[in-house]
Design an enzyme around this catalytic site. Structure first.
Site, PDB file in Angstrom:
ATOM      1  N   LYS A  80     -10.144  32.830  27.177  1.00 15.95           N
ATOM      2  CA  LYS A  80     -11.104  33.119  26.314  1.00 15.95           C
ATOM      3  C   LYS A  80     -10.854  32.697  24.720  1.00 15.95           C
ATOM      4  O   LYS A  80     -11.915  32.906  23.913  1.00 15.95           O
ATOM      5  CB  LYS A  80     -11.310  34.471  26.203  1.00 15.95           C
ATOM      6  CG  LYS A  80     -10.186  35.393  25.846  1.00 15.95           C
ATOM      7  CD  LYS A  80     -10.510  37.005  26.105  1.00 15.95           C
ATOM      8  CE  LYS A  80      -9.357  37.782  25.283  1.00 15.95           C
ATOM      9  NZ  LYS A  80      -9.626  39.106  25.286  1.00 15.95           N
ATOM     10  N   ASP A  81      -9.758  32.328  24.549  1.00 17.74           N
ATOM     11  CA  ASP A  81      -9.267  31.946  22.955  1.00 17.74           C
ATOM     12  C   ASP A  81      -9.680  30.495  22.909  1.00 17.74           C
ATOM     13  O   ASP A  81      -9.557  29.969  21.647  1.00 17.74           O
ATOM     14  CB  ASP A  81      -7.926  32.110  22.777  1.00 17.74           C
ATOM     15  CG  ASP A  81      -7.421  33.527  22.732  1.00 17.74           C
ATOM     16  OD1 ASP A  81      -8.414  34.581  22.512  1.00 17.74           O
ATOM     17  OD2 ASP A  81      -6.431  34.008  22.942  1.00 17.74           O
ATOM     18  N   ARG A 126     -17.824  41.049  19.909  1.00 16.71           N
ATOM     19  CA  ARG A 126     -18.507  41.485  21.074  1.00 16.71           C
ATOM     20  C   ARG A 126     -18.264  43.054  21.552  1.00 16.71           C
ATOM     21  O   ARG A 126     -19.115  43.627  21.953  1.00 16.71           O
ATOM     22  CB  ARG A 126     -18.190  40.505  22.232  1.00 16.71           C
ATOM     23  CG  ARG A 126     -18.319  40.585  23.689  1.00 16.71           C
ATOM     24  CD  ARG A 126     -17.767  39.850  24.804  1.00 16.71           C
ATOM     25  NE  ARG A 126     -16.274  39.997  24.763  1.00 16.71           N
ATOM     26  CZ  ARG A 126     -15.661  41.138  25.106  1.00 16.71           C
ATOM     27  NH1 ARG A 126     -16.471  41.900  26.038  1.00 16.71           N
ATOM     28  NH2 ARG A 126     -14.320  41.423  24.995  1.00 16.71           N
ATOM     29  N   ARG A 127     -17.157  43.238  21.623  1.00 18.90           N
ATOM     30  CA  ARG A 127     -16.578  44.702  21.874  1.00 18.90           C
ATOM     31  C   ARG A 127     -17.346  45.796  20.693  1.00 18.90           C
ATOM     32  O   ARG A 127     -17.934  46.678  21.283  1.00 18.90           O
ATOM     33  CB  ARG A 127     -15.184  44.873  21.853  1.00 18.90           C
ATOM     34  CG  ARG A 127     -14.669  44.021  23.069  1.00 18.90           C
ATOM     35  CD  ARG A 127     -12.897  44.278  22.765  1.00 18.90           C
ATOM     36  NE  ARG A 127     -12.377  43.313  24.127  1.00 18.90           N
ATOM     37  CZ  ARG A 127     -11.277  42.841  23.986  1.00 18.90           C
ATOM     38  NH1 ARG A 127     -10.460  42.853  22.806  1.00 18.90           N
ATOM     39  NH2 ARG A 127     -10.833  42.373  24.929  1.00 18.90           N
ATOM     40  N   ARG A 144      -6.348  43.868  14.307  1.00 20.29           N
ATOM     41  CA  ARG A 144      -5.844  42.534  14.631  1.00 20.29           C
ATOM     42  C   ARG A 144      -4.493  42.759  15.027  1.00 20.29           C
ATOM     43  O   ARG A 144      -3.704  43.576  14.917  1.00 20.29           O
ATOM     44  CB  ARG A 144      -5.641  41.760  13.254  1.00 20.29           C
ATOM     45  CG  ARG A 144      -7.230  41.353  12.974  1.00 20.29           C
ATOM     46  CD  ARG A 144      -7.761  40.243  13.741  1.00 20.29           C
ATOM     47  NE  ARG A 144      -6.822  39.302  14.012  1.00 20.29           N
ATOM     48  CZ  ARG A 144      -6.605  38.288  13.013  1.00 20.29           C
ATOM     49  NH1 ARG A 144      -7.077  38.219  12.021  1.00 20.29           N
ATOM     50  NH2 ARG A 144      -5.628  37.494  13.373  1.00 20.29           N
ATOM     51  N   ARG A 150      -1.472  45.932  18.181  1.00 15.55           N
ATOM     52  CA  ARG A 150      -2.523  46.595  18.281  1.00 15.55           C
ATOM     53  C   ARG A 150      -2.201  48.051  18.825  1.00 15.55           C
ATOM     54  O   ARG A 150      -2.751  49.037  18.426  1.00 15.55           O
ATOM     55  CB  ARG A 150      -3.595  45.801  19.002  1.00 15.55           C
ATOM     56  CG  ARG A 150      -4.159  44.708  18.055  1.00 15.55           C
ATOM     57  CD  ARG A 150      -5.233  43.937  19.049  1.00 15.55           C
ATOM     58  NE  ARG A 150      -4.692  42.729  19.501  1.00 15.55           N
ATOM     59  CZ  ARG A 150      -5.563  42.785  21.064  1.00 15.55           C
ATOM     60  NH1 ARG A 150      -6.265  43.331  21.279  1.00 15.55           N
ATOM     61  NH2 ARG A 150      -4.734  41.701  21.729  1.00 15.55           N
ATOM     62  N   CYS A 235     -16.223  32.793  17.950  1.00 18.74           N
ATOM     63  CA  CYS A 235     -15.578  34.014  17.236  1.00 18.74           C
ATOM     64  C   CYS A 235     -16.702  34.744  16.471  1.00 18.74           C
ATOM     65  O   CYS A 235     -16.566  36.082  16.192  1.00 18.74           O
ATOM     66  CB  CYS A 235     -14.519  34.060  16.405  1.00 18.74           C
ATOM     67  SG  CYS A 235     -12.791  33.393  17.292  1.00 18.74           S
TER      68      CYS A 235
END
Length: 307
Positions: A80-81, A126-127, A144, A150, A235
């Site tokens: 996903k990155d 998105r979240r 971040r 996190r 992003c």
């Protein structure tokens, strides 16, 4: 030829876990390997949200350069990155079998805030958008760092909870007891999948890594990333997508939100498995025609570099 395959990775615990997983699989097949860890800009610059850094592939760029310069042979990433357009000369060599695709809410034991006012942390647009769509009275703050950082920031804060990808916490065994599955939240395209990239002209590494490829995961992530690419996301866009193969059909769900979560364009499709190659593209076109084009225009203007 029997060269040592140099595996490039970020130096976070999760990234190293992923690299060691690939290393073990390759060595089980008889290949010699070496892990080379580097620090990416995304790991170094923690005081700005990802979308403000203005670079697609913030976590992959450093490894791309190392590969092009011949310092590493392959690189392992959370898929996903990875930008939907790989740098010239670099190709997708394998996608490993997918792990848990869900997002989870890690909380502090009291869920009363879900029915009142709450503060939730996430570095993902998105979240953020999906959370605000469901809980418009909540506040979402930026978060971040790697998963360990996190988790610690959540513990040290007064926030009610933070959203994580389940796969990342499960892989390094730090998923806490206080969590709930967010099965209503559509994951990031390719969430839970690991990708290995290599130079397109390196036949030795391409042949070696191809043995790790999981075809079902490859097909599903292709559809999701094609959806993302067609919407011109990255992003800077709240885009979710998930494809699943159920017997002879592919079930696809894709979504685009406005930043505040108030606007939502959803597409759901079920097609025969042989129609997979263009499913992401056609689904994205449907989203664009049903209001998505206007949402993307607003997003582009919002993130346009200031003169």
């Amino acid at each position: 030829m029997n060269k040592t395959i140099r595996i490039g990775t970020r130096d976070s615990e999760l990234a190293l876990w992923q690299a060691h997983t690939v290393q073990n699989k390759l060595e089980d097949l008889g290949y010699k390997t070496e892990i080379i860890a580097v620090k990416s800009q995304g790991d170094i610059i923690l005081d700005k949200p990802l979308y403000e850094l203005g670079i697609t592939g913030i976590f992959t760029k450093t490894l791309d350069i190392a590969m092009i310069n011949g310092q590493v042979d392959i690189a392992v990433h959370s898929m996903k990155d990875v930008p939907t357009a790989l740098p010239q000369g670099i190709v997708q060599a394998a996608v490993l079998e997918r792990a848990n695709v869900l997002d989870i809410l890690v909380h502090k034991g009291n869920l009363d805030f879900l029915n009142s006012n709450g503060t939730i942390a996430t570095g993902s647009l998105r979240r953020q958008a999906q959370w605000l769509h469901r809980h418009p009275n909540h506040t979402v703050v930026d978060l971040r760092g790697n998963v360990n950082t996190r988790m610690q920031k959540l513990q040290d804060s007064e926030w009610d909870g933070a959203v994580f990808a389940a796969a990342g916490l499960e892989r390094i065994n730090i998923k806490p007891e206080n969590y709930i599955n967010l099965d209503w939240m559509i994951p990031a395209p390719a969430q839970g999948a690991m990708i290995v990239v290599a130079m397109g002209n390196d036949n030795y590494c391409l042949d070696a890594v191809s043995e790790l490829n999981d075809v079902e995961t490859e097909v599903c992530t292709h559809i999701e990333r094609q959806f993302l690419k067609t919407l011109e996301g990255g992003c800077t866009a709240p885009i979710g997508a998930i494809a699943r193969i159920i017997e002879d059909d592919i079930l696809f769900k894709g979504v685009l939100f406005s930043l505040d979560g108030k606007e939502k364009v959803l597409v759901e499709k079920s097609v025969p498995i042989q129609e997979w190659k263009k499913l992401g593209y056609y689904s994205a076109q449907e989203v664009l025609q049903n209001g998505g084009k206007e949402i993307m225009e607003v997003l582009r203007n919002h993130f346009k570099p200031k003169a």
